[in-house]
Design an enzyme around this catalytic site. Structure first.
Site, short mmCIF file in Angstrom:
data_model
loop_
_atom_site.label_atom_id
_atom_site.label_comp_id
_atom_site.label_asym_id
_atom_site.label_seq_id
_atom_site.Cartn_x
_atom_site.Cartn_y
_atom_site.Cartn_z
N LEU A 85 10.02 -31.71 9.39
CA LEU A 85 10.87 -30.66 8.86
C LEU A 85 10.17 -29.32 8.86
CD1 LEU A 85 12.28 -32.44 5.67
CD2 LEU A 85 13.62 -31.70 7.64
N LYS A 119 12.41 -34.09 -1.91
CA LYS A 119 11.51 -34.49 -0.82
C LYS A 119 10.41 -35.35 -1.43
CE LYS A 119 9.03 -32.77 3.17
NZ LYS A 119 7.74 -33.43 3.00
N ARG A 140 5.73 -44.04 10.94
CA ARG A 140 6.13 -42.88 11.72
C ARG A 140 5.37 -42.76 13.05
NH1 ARG A 140 5.31 -37.71 12.87
NH2 ARG A 140 7.13 -36.36 12.86
N GLU A 177 11.48 -43.25 2.66
CA GLU A 177 10.15 -42.83 2.22
C GLU A 177 9.63 -43.91 1.27
OE1 GLU A 177 9.11 -40.14 3.66
OE2 GLU A 177 7.42 -39.41 2.49
N LYS A 309 9.87 -25.92 -0.31
CA LYS A 309 8.74 -26.44 -1.08
C LYS A 309 8.66 -25.80 -2.46
CE LYS A 309 6.76 -29.18 1.97
NZ LYS A 309 5.38 -29.15 2.34
S1 IVH Z 1 14.83 -35.73 6.25
C1 IVH Z 1 14.35 -34.83 10.96
N1 IVH Z 1 14.85 -36.25 3.72
O1 IVH Z 1 9.51 -35.55 4.82
C2 IVH Z 1 13.51 -35.03 9.75
N2 IVH Z 1 12.75 -36.30 4.82
O2 IVH Z 1 8.60 -33.45 6.87
C3 IVH Z 1 14.40 -35.43 8.66
N3 IVH Z 1 10.87 -36.89 3.40
O3 IVH Z 1 8.99 -37.44 7.72
C4 IVH Z 1 13.64 -35.73 7.46
N4 IVH Z 1 12.01 -37.13 1.54
O4 IVH Z 1 8.85 -38.62 5.52
C5 IVH Z 1 14.09 -36.12 4.81
N5 IVH Z 1 15.04 -36.68 1.47
C6 IVH Z 1 14.27 -36.58 2.55
C7 IVH Z 1 12.89 -36.79 2.52
C8 IVH Z 1 12.16 -36.64 3.68
C9 IVH Z 1 10.81 -37.19 2.10
C10 IVH Z 1 9.72 -36.85 4.31
C11 IVH Z 1 9.90 -37.72 5.51
C12 IVH Z 1 9.76 -36.86 6.71
C13 IVH Z 1 9.07 -35.67 6.14
C14 IVH Z 1 9.51 -34.46 6.94
#
Ligand code: IVH
Length: 677
Positions: A85, A119, A140, A177, A309
């Protein structure tokens, strides 16, 4: 000394070494040696223990290294890539995010619903269900290929191993996660610095029984491949999987505007510490899945989502010294060496000072008491100086005008903005040993040649030992010499050989990216690879006469501007650069560029756009053309196949020029028809 004492001493030395690396890995999350090197030390210890059982009397190596991640997990492909992200750090960034989306979709005043989720600061995993049965579970990895951690994931007690429902897709990839609750974490031994490291360590256990000892939890948040696709919004997807017994985060909800975003952010920042899991921000996703599809992705992250963040954690410390570092583009970055201080659970002893202007703007001096902050994985930064604590004899910091190699540095004048760059650079390229070493680190990195086992530390070591001084040396390594080095054994050498051999076959775009021309990142490397098609054509840049002609033609490429062209020219003007790249080419098998979507409505056609469209932005039109095998040019020439003319303010002279050159003109209504056909 008796033989036994000598053995004990050797054993103790290696034992201490591995304890040190365990600590670096688990508690500091910053391993200093490769997995191969680690395995070698472990192997040596096991062999010693086997040969001399008296060594095991106190503690066996097996008692302390059980949790080290293994590189022996089977590798499996994700069905669709796992991206990361982009980050936002302020409401302004969020406002930019919304603007960009609306611009891309060309829907300035329409309401956009976003779905907001915490997140979770854990470890991501993918679960693949075939006909409702959990058949694969992956970490991942690099986003394309992950590790088979299915058995470990199955130890999570409420993670569905079967989806019992009539409407389950034949294939669905669920992204989630994995984490450890904060309370559960406090009950674990103090081997790990934070819950995230503990979750990672536990998931990477070779023995699922070890994993099951740690109470792992999860939240499902997304999907990869789904066949057939039946959801229309992110919210609907989450509600559906909730019915299928997946755990989703209860604090998620839809938001409609910037005010909602601000309120939610403040509310969650307050709630954060009371939650039983760590969160480091909120993820905002465009709720409507067909809009998500239209928005698509950049190289590494989706355009339809962002992580906003929480404010960074801060700490106060003192600057012991200011040193400079040289980057792979010759950029000189000042770094403050600070008295070690814990920020957000990590011990920090370096903080970036960005550049010369930043130091003078904040008047940062050696000896100053400063506030530093650390946000996510970003390098800690200096936020402010506490002038009241400054010593009266302190002196202004004078930024060195020379590179570590001794050469004068320059601040470049940008042709487009006519301003001097804030960053000083050493412009000697491979002639500067400090830049050269960084270029080598870039070449072996994940996004470039991706050579497992040849990390930054090993490059440093091999450089000092004169094993690798330029990229082509990677392919002529003398493994007999490496064999004699501490930490290397047959297994790690074989793995290194394999990884290096694999990297010799490389696509043209990866190659162009890897050689590290400034301003040529992954996206631009693809555009250039599309233009040159083969290494034979690309190599024509080595010849000064050809180069001029080629560089003029690059102007046609949409995305390549004067800055990039100037940078390519500068790169090849340097004789050492060209010699080094020519040497490298002889070692490689560089594959012709095949556009990812070479088949499609515009297969092998060159298009150019003028004027605006009613239903889509230029960026979206460009992406559609590329996704359908077309190339988008930035100027009119004989090479062009189509000029696509939007109804809103097209440039008349361009249409005239196109007509004169017999280039086919596609009007907006025809464009829409082609897309719908
Ligand atoms: S969406 C296309 N939703 O954050 C990427 N990610 O930096 C979509 N993460 O690898 C990710 N909570 O491990 C998404 N509610 C959430 C999340 C989340 C934690 C982590 C995830 C991802 C990383 C992205």
């Amino acid at each position: 000394m008796t033989d036994n004492s000598k053995i004990k001493l050797l054993y103790k030395k290696k034992f201490n070494e591995i304890t040190k690396h365990n600590k670096l890995y688990y508690t500091k999350d910053s391993p200093k040696i490769s997995d191969f090197e680690y395995d070698k030390i472990k192997q040596d210890l096991l062999e010693l223990e086997k040969k001399y059982p008296f060594l095991k009397k106190d503690k066996s190596i097996n008692d302390i290294v059980g949790a080290k991640p293994s590189n022996k997990f089977k590798k499996i492909d994700h069905l669709s890539p796992m991206l990361s992200l982009a980050n936002a750090f302020s409401l302004e960034d969020m406002s930019d995010f919304l603007k960009k989306i609306n611009n891309f979709l060309n829907q300035n005043d329409k309401k956009l619903t976003l779905f907001c989720e915490p997140k979770i600061d854990g470890i991501s995993a993918t679960l693949i269900y075939e006909k409702g049965i959990l058949t694969r579970g992956l970490s991942r990895g690099d986003g394309k290929v992950g590790e088979d951690i299915l058995e470990n994931l199955k130890t999570i007690h409420n993670l569905p191993q079967k989806i019992q429902s009539k409407d389950v897709p034949s294939i669905i990839e669920i992204r989630c996660e994995i984490f450890i609750g904060k309370k559960d974490f406090t009950k674990l031994s103090d081997k790990f610095a934070n819950p995230r490291n503990a979750a990672g360590g536990s998931l990477r256990q070779k023995n699922p029984k070890e994993t099951s000892k740690v109470p792992l939890k999860y939240f499902a948040y997304g999907f990869g491949k789904v066949l057939p696709m039946k959801f229309t919004t992110q919210e609907e997807f989450l509600q559906k999987i909730k019915k299928w017994n997946f755990t989703i985060n209860p604090l998620s909800e839809a938001v409609n505007n910037l005010e909602d975003i601000e309120t939610k952010h403040k509310q969650m920042e307050l709630l954060r510490s009371s939650l039983d899991y760590d969160i480091d921000g909120l993820v905002y996703k465009v709720n409507n899945l067909s809009l998500q599809k239209r928005l698509g992705n950049t190289s590494n992250s989706p355009r339809w989502a962002i992580a906003y963040k929480f404010s960074a954690e801060k700490a106060v410390t003192k600057i012991k010294d200011i040193v400079i570092q040289v980057g792979r583009t010759g950029a000189i970055t000042p770094v403050a060496k600070v008295e070690p201080v814990t920020v957000g659970g990590v011990v920090v002893s370096n903080a970036t000072l960005h550049n010369e202007d930043e130091i003078s703007r904040k008047d940062i001096r050696i000896g100053d008491t400063i506030k530093i902050q650390r946000a996510g994985d970003v390098i800690p930064q200096v936020v402010s100086v506490d002038i009241s604590k400054r010593h009266k004899n302190s002196k202004k910091y004078i930024f060195p005008k020379k590179c570590l190699c001794g050469a004068e540095t320059k601040k470049e004048l940008s042709k487009s903005t006519r301003k001097h760059d804030a960053v000083r650079r050493c412009t000697r390229g491979y002639d500067c040993i400090f830049t050269a070493k960084e270029k080598l680190k870039h070449i072996v990195s994940k996004e470039a040649f991706n050579i497992d086992g040849l990390g930054k530390k090993v490059i440093e070591q091999f450089w000092d030992l004169n094993f690798i001084k330029e990229p082509s040396n990677i392919f002529d390594l003398n493994y007999n010499k490496i064999k004699n080095l501490e930490g290397w054994g047959e297994l790690s050498i074989n793995n290194l050989k394999k990884a290096i051999k694999k990297s010799q076959i490389v696509s043209l775009d990866k190659f162009i990216y890897s050689i590290g021309i400034r301003h040529i990142g992954q996206e631009n490397a693809k555009i250039l690879a599309g233009f040159f098609s083969s290494i034979k054509e690309f190599s024509k840049l080595f010849d000064i006469k050809n180069r001029k002609k080629i560089l003029i033609n690059l102007v046609d490429l949409d995305g390549i501007g004067e800055t990039q062209i100037q940078s390519i020219e500068n790169f090849f003007l340097n004789k050492t650069n060209t010699r080094i790249i020519e040497n490298l080419i002889t070692k490689l098998n560089i594959k012709d560029y095949v556009a990812q979507n070479s088949d499609g409505k515009f297969s092998n056609k060159k298009l150019m756009f003028t004027g605006g469209f009613k239903d889509m932005s230029r960026s979206e039109a460009k992406e559609i053309a590329e996704n359908n095998g077309g190339k988008v040019l930035g100027s009119i020439s004989k090479k062009l196949d189509y000029l696509v003319v939007g109804d809103s303010k097209p440039t008349k002279s361009k249409i005239e020029q196109a007509k004169q050159l017999n280039i086919k003109i596609i009007l907006e209504k025809d464009w829409n028809k082609i897309l719908n056909s």
